[in-house]
Enzyme design. Sequence first.
Site, PDB file in Angstrom:
ATOM      1  N   SER A  78     -37.298   5.884  12.577  1.00  0.00           N
ATOM      2  CA  SER A  78     -37.904   4.580  12.729  1.00  0.00           C
ATOM      3  C   SER A  78     -38.175   4.326  14.095  1.00  0.00           C
ATOM      4  CB  SER A  78     -36.947   3.401  12.407  1.00  0.00           C
ATOM      5  OG  SER A  78     -37.193   2.930  11.153  1.00  0.00           O
ATOM      6  N   VAL A 108     -32.829   5.919  11.560  1.00  0.00           N
ATOM      7  CA  VAL A 108     -31.518   6.458  10.889  1.00  0.00           C
ATOM      8  C   VAL A 108     -30.849   8.008  11.288  1.00  0.00           C
ATOM      9  CG1 VAL A 108     -31.680   5.122   8.650  1.00  0.00           C
ATOM     10  CG2 VAL A 108     -32.982   7.113   9.016  1.00  0.00           C
TER      11      VAL A 108
HETATM   12  N1  GLU Z   1     -38.050   8.041   7.696  1.00  0.00           N
HETATM   13  C1  GLU Z   1     -37.206   6.896   7.127  1.00  0.00           C
HETATM   14  C2  GLU Z   1     -37.689   6.040   6.188  1.00  0.00           C
HETATM   15  O1  GLU Z   1     -38.779   5.841   6.028  1.00  0.00           O
HETATM   16  C3  GLU Z   1     -37.188   5.803   8.494  1.00  0.00           C
HETATM   17  C4  GLU Z   1     -36.011   4.835   8.218  1.00  0.00           C
HETATM   18  C5  GLU Z   1     -35.212   4.396   9.579  1.00  0.00           C
HETATM   19  O2  GLU Z   1     -35.268   5.155  10.588  1.00  0.00           O
HETATM   20  O3  GLU Z   1     -34.955   3.019   9.636  1.00  0.00           O
HETATM   21  O4  GLU Z   1     -36.676   5.626   5.163  1.00  0.00           O
END
Ligand code: GLU
Length: 314
Positions: A72, A266
């Site tokens: 994110s 995340v």
């Molecule tokens: N690629 C992750 C998703 O879209 C990113 C989520 C995050 O880091 O909050 O679920």
Amino acid sequence: MQKPEQTRREQLRLALTQGYEIGRRATALGRVADYIPELAKADPGAFGISILDLSGEALSLGDAEVRFSMQSISKVILLALALQRRGETETFSHVMMEPSGDAFNSILKLDTRSNLPFNPMINAGAIETTSLLVGDVTFADLLAYTRRLCLDPDISLDTAMYNSEFQTGHRNRAIGYLLKSKGVMEADPEQTVDLYFRMCSLSVTAKSLAGLGLVLANGGKDPFTGESLIQSDHVRIIKSILFTCGMYDYSGQYGVRVGVPSKSGVGGGIVCAAKGPLGIGLYGPALDAFGNSCGAIHAMTHISRALRLHVFDY
Ligand code: GLU
């Protein structure tokens, strides 16, 4: 007598050392994310911090040079580029700037309360800002821009992470199609989500995030060449949104306890743009219930207090 810059450097080193110890112990409290299968391979005990100031010499401890996926945190870069290419008025006719109070990947309010995503730091908002770039910039352009913003020419796509996310990212596809069905998204949802997945899969280090933090803290200028990478009125917008929306559903508490514009992902990374100017990058893939790195939150709570980095400290 010590020069003031020496004393400051020592203060930074002490806060870093203490913050690192506190954070490293806190990694035991969290769990590595596994909803994207590739993320589950991270070492839950890994932990690193890097602090960069205008001297150009980073102070780093632990796993500050271990590569991990940006996730994110790439939303910050997508917003910066959407503002640059489409301007403030048009960007915010596609996404709002309000904290959502819902999970990062929630689809609920988007369908029941509003057509526009609440803010660019939740998935729906970032997918919408990405759509503003489709057809205008390529992934290669975004990668080159990310390398410059992070002061790290070695950032590249983690293809295993990208494949893992591509195969399992059905909820993000659903968000893309919902935005398209509402007429909010103009671009193709598949192309949009693909670009979004690629950006989430860029592999950075805590040190790269310290670079990004310093550029944001420095009004958008490369601190070493003086080149403007993000115009200063856009940095003001970005940092305001990071302060209110950057740390998932912990943003309010983080604002009170740490008070530094920050964004977490995340993958376990956190970028912080602090007064000084200082850039702080942290990595610890063991996450708390909000999806923030346990170690990084504990470390930043200490570091902000020790160095008086809260935006409302005086
Ligand atoms: N690629 C992750 C998703 O879209 C990113 C989520 C995050 O880091 O909050 O679920």
